[in-house]
Motif scaffolding. Structure first.
Motif, PDB file in Angstrom:
ATOM      1  N   VAL A   1      -5.489   8.695   9.007  1.00 47.55           N
ATOM      2  CA  VAL A   1      -4.077   8.712   9.372  1.00 47.55           C
ATOM      3  C   VAL A   1      -3.280   7.800   8.448  1.00 47.55           C
ATOM      4  O   VAL A   1      -2.155   8.123   8.087  1.00 47.55           O
ATOM      5  CB  VAL A   1      -3.878   8.316  10.848  1.00 47.55           C
TER       6      VAL A   1
ATOM      7  N   ILE B   1       0.076  -2.433   5.720  1.00 51.47           N
ATOM      8  CA  ILE B   1       1.268  -2.556   4.872  1.00 51.47           C
ATOM      9  C   ILE B   1       0.833  -3.010   3.475  1.00 51.47           C
ATOM     10  O   ILE B   1       1.402  -2.579   2.471  1.00 51.47           O
ATOM     11  CB  ILE B   1       2.267  -3.574   5.484  1.00 51.47           C
TER      12      ILE B   1
ATOM     13  N   GLU C   1       0.618   4.722  15.455  1.00 49.42           N
ATOM     14  CA  GLU C   1       0.545   4.242  16.831  1.00 49.42           C
ATOM     15  C   GLU C   1      -0.794   4.660  17.427  1.00 49.42           C
ATOM     16  O   GLU C   1      -1.259   5.770  17.166  1.00 49.42           O
ATOM     17  CB  GLU C   1       1.692   4.877  17.622  1.00 49.42           C
TER      18      GLU C   1
ATOM     19  N   LEU D   1       2.083   5.032   1.470  1.00 46.34           N
ATOM     20  CA  LEU D   1       2.335   5.540   2.818  1.00 46.34           C
ATOM     21  C   LEU D   1       1.285   6.594   3.163  1.00 46.34           C
ATOM     22  O   LEU D   1       0.765   7.221   2.255  1.00 46.34           O
ATOM     23  CB  LEU D   1       3.723   6.183   2.902  1.00 46.34           C
ATOM     24  N   PRO D   2       1.026   6.918   4.404  1.00 52.83           N
ATOM     25  CA  PRO D   2       1.502   6.207   5.585  1.00 52.83           C
ATOM     26  C   PRO D   2       0.841   4.833   5.724  1.00 52.83           C
ATOM     27  O   PRO D   2      -0.341   4.686   5.433  1.00 52.83           O
ATOM     28  CB  PRO D   2       1.095   7.118   6.741  1.00 52.83           C
ATOM     29  N   ARG D   3       1.644   3.898   6.198  1.00 52.09           N
ATOM     30  CA  ARG D   3       1.170   2.519   6.306  1.00 52.09           C
ATOM     31  C   ARG D   3       0.801   2.106   7.727  1.00 52.09           C
ATOM     32  O   ARG D   3       0.287   0.999   7.916  1.00 52.09           O
ATOM     33  CB  ARG D   3       2.253   1.573   5.791  1.00 52.09           C
ATOM     34  N   PHE D   4       1.152   2.937   8.696  1.00 55.63           N
ATOM     35  CA  PHE D   4       0.826   2.532  10.070  1.00 55.63           C
ATOM     36  C   PHE D   4       0.707   3.767  10.952  1.00 55.63           C
ATOM     37  O   PHE D   4       1.141   4.862  10.579  1.00 55.63           O
ATOM     38  CB  PHE D   4       1.894   1.597  10.639  1.00 55.63           C
TER      39      PHE D   4
ATOM     40  N   MET E   1      -0.836  -0.545  17.636  1.00 50.89           N
ATOM     41  CA  MET E   1      -0.698   0.178  16.373  1.00 50.89           C
ATOM     42  C   MET E   1      -1.715  -0.337  15.365  1.00 50.89           C
ATOM     43  O   MET E   1      -2.256  -1.436  15.507  1.00 50.89           O
ATOM     44  CB  MET E   1       0.725   0.025  15.824  1.00 50.89           C
TER      45      MET E   1
ATOM     46  N   ASN F   1       0.828  -1.213   0.000  1.00 53.92           N
ATOM     47  CA  ASN F   1       0.000   0.000   0.000  1.00 53.92           C
ATOM     48  C   ASN F   1       0.859   1.257   0.000  1.00 53.92           C
ATOM     49  O   ASN F   1       2.024   1.233   0.372  1.00 53.92           O
ATOM     50  CB  ASN F   1      -0.883   0.012   1.248  1.00 53.92           C
TER      51      ASN F   1
END
Lengths: 265, 298
Positions: free
Chosen positions: B206, B70, B61, B56-59, B66, B54
């Motif tokens: 996010v 990905i 917190e 970004l952003p991939r993750f 989290m 995928n």
């Protein structure tokens, strides 16, 4: 790369919400190269919080120095840590860091805000002194430049509001230098916000110089396992073909050569 | 005391592995811990062809863990065999390969290729990744389609076959039973929990994929309940996973009936967690006078 419970031996505020913290961690410090970074487990965050990555500002005599800005809950919690406290550090991380140019080349360091942090470590290891270009929003964002002057570097300051140095972007000062020195062999090293890095990548192509760019993506593991911080690049393979690859900023970077990054629109 | 356990034909010297996607392909953590101490290594999900993953952003917190999306970035079977297997073969530790596809045939083809690779000890079938549009979770939302995938893979391999189940279903025992009937030797319980985070000031999601999978301490007690339900519904070994931060969390999953456990998100925070979990299980068994890990189940 290793884990160490490192003792904080210095922790003081600078101006503008920036802080300087030093850890006693002889093995990590000895292994560190300019451009590499460490991940800090912040002990006063909850146990489930991810580590936070910081570029290495200095690594001398067993002491590792980090210059950071308080921007989120991690760095605000870090600000409360007292001298004497032990903090778990993972590092040094990243590929081999900034490649050092030879002594016949003039190094041009370009730092945006606290992007100067890894450049100080670099300046101390380069075989030749050169020019440091520093940009910030205001005078409060211009940090540790006296450290560069102390070791004989030419320092050029730029601020968006003109509160110190030349008013304008750091790239304008860089352009002026590159235009004035068309025949000087020079190599650029940059750390700062992504728009600045992108502008320097463009300068590298326009002025036919090499630039080394330190990318700052959000990272989780720091060791290349989670694939949370990838960067698309275009590289030339052994047969001379241009191939697109996906690299991990945390492990294969964070330093990337100019002309390789596929910037997001 | 004997810490060893069996998952199908897979013999593990202790009940601790790592969760797929949190440990790369083994090499990434080998400088920090002795990976030969693990009961097995579970590598990041592979399909037949390379997958870019995928944007970004991939993750991000979140409290207690989290959220990640990905998107199963991976080198494909060929890349994995060329670049990652040579290192794993030098290590005296069993290898579980997590695998997926975008169609029933795709799963079968991937399994057929992996079946022939020297050094792979088991396949973990990902029918429950929440982050890929095709495949992944769509196969876990329908028990019959999931069973079709398991059956198709079973026909292609004699390796130990582990099916990784999704947590977000009304009754996980239906899926567990169907997977076992279709030929699964073991089950992994559970995958991440679908979740979302919104930056209210930027007024956008996010992570780029909008939704992702929640992992970490936040999902631990979901996993404990699901492991309990599955181990009381089917008679195959279960690998329990979900928010193991400390040895006690792993022991709790084993108390719920898990034969083995996988450490996931904690690897990012403290890479020594899997080793601490192995030692913690041994300490616990000693304190309670237990001879085998099986006795931990209440």
């Amino acid at each position: 790369m290793q884990l160490d419970d490192a003792e904080i031996i210095f922790h003081e505020p600078l101006k503008g919400g920036y802080r300087l913290i030093k850890f006693k961690t002889p093995e990590i410090a000895a292994a560190s190269k300019p451009g590499q970074y460490v991940q800090v487990r912040i002990p006063n965050l909850e146990a489930t919080a991810l580590r936070r990555p910081f570029s290495i500002c200095g690594a001398e005599d067993g002491v590792l120095t980090i210059l950071y800005k308080q921007v989120g809950r991690g760095t605000f919690a870090m600000g409360d840590l007292q001298v004497g406290k032990k903090v778990n550090i993972l590092g040094p991380l990243g590929d081999c860091g900034f490649p050092l140019c030879d002594s016949a080349t003039t190094p041009l360091l370009i730092g945006g805000g606290f992007g100067v942090a890894p450049l100080l470590f670099l300046a101390k290891q380069l075989p030749q002194k050169g020019v440091l270009f520093v940009g910030g929003r205001t005078a409060d964002d211009i940090l540790i430049t006296e450290e560069f002057e102390k070791i004989g570097w030419d320092v050029q300051l730029c601020t968006n509001d003109g509160s110190v140095g030349t008013k304008g972007f750091v790239t304008a000062a860089l352009d002026a230098w590159l235009e004035a020195h068309p025949d000087t062999k020079a190599e650029m090293y940059a750390c700062g916000p992504e728009p600045m890095l992108k502008a320097i990548d463009e300068r590298a192509a326009r002025f036919n110089r090499v630039a080394w760019l330190s990318l700052d993506h959000r990272m989780a593991c720091g060791v290349g396992a989670c694939l949370g911080c990838i960067q698309k690049v275009r590289l030339t393979d052994e047969a001379g073909n241009v191939v697109e690859k996906t690299l991990r900023v945390c492990k294969d970077g964070p330093i990337f050569k100019s002309g390789t990054i596929v910037w997001e629109a | 005391m004997d810490l060893s356990v069996k998952i199908g034909k897979l013999e593990m010297k202790n009940p601790v592995t790592v969760a797929s996607g949190t440990f790369g392909y083994g090499l990434e953590y080998s400088e920090l811990i002795d990976i030969e101490k693990l009961g097995a290594i579970t590598v990041k999900g592979i399909k037949k062809d390379p997958c870019p993953g995928n944007p970004l952003p991939r993750f991000c917190e979140v409290p207690g863990g989290m959220i990640n999306a990905i998107g199963l970035q991976g080198p494909g079977v060929e890349g994995f065999v060329k670049d990652d297997m040579p290192f794993l073969r030098t290590k005296n530790v069993p290898v579980i390969v997590n695998m997926w596809g975008t169609s029933v045939e795709g799963y079968a083809e991937t399994a057929a290729l992996l079946d022939k690779v020297e050094g792979i000890d088991a396949l973990e079938l990902n029918v429950s990744c929440p982050n890929v549009k095709k495949g992944g979770s769509s196969f876990s939302a329908n028990p019959d389609l999931m069973a079709e995938v398991v059956k198709a893979v079973r026909e292609q391999t004699s390796l130990t076959l582990i099916t990784k189940l999704a947590p977000n279903v009304p009754d996980i025992t239906i899926y567990a039973k169907k997977a076992v009937e279709a030929g699964a030797d073991a089950l992994s319980v559970c995958n991440t929990v679908p979740a979302m985070a919104i930056d209210i000031e930027a007024r956008k999601h996010v992570i780029a994929n909008k939704t992702g999978g929640l992992s970490g301490a936040a999902i631990h007690h979901i996993a404990v309940k699901l492991v309990w339900e599955v181990t009381h519904a089917v008679d195959v070994p279960v690998i329990g996973m979900g928010g193991i931060m400390e040895p006690k969390d792993a022991i709790e999953l084993m108390a719920a009936g898990a034969t083995a456990v996988a450490v996931g998100t904690a690897n990012f925070i403290d890479p020594t967690t899997p080793i601490r979990v192995i030692d913690g299980i041994a300490d616990y068994m000693q304190r309670h006078g237990m001879q085998t890990p099986k006795e931990i189940a209440i």
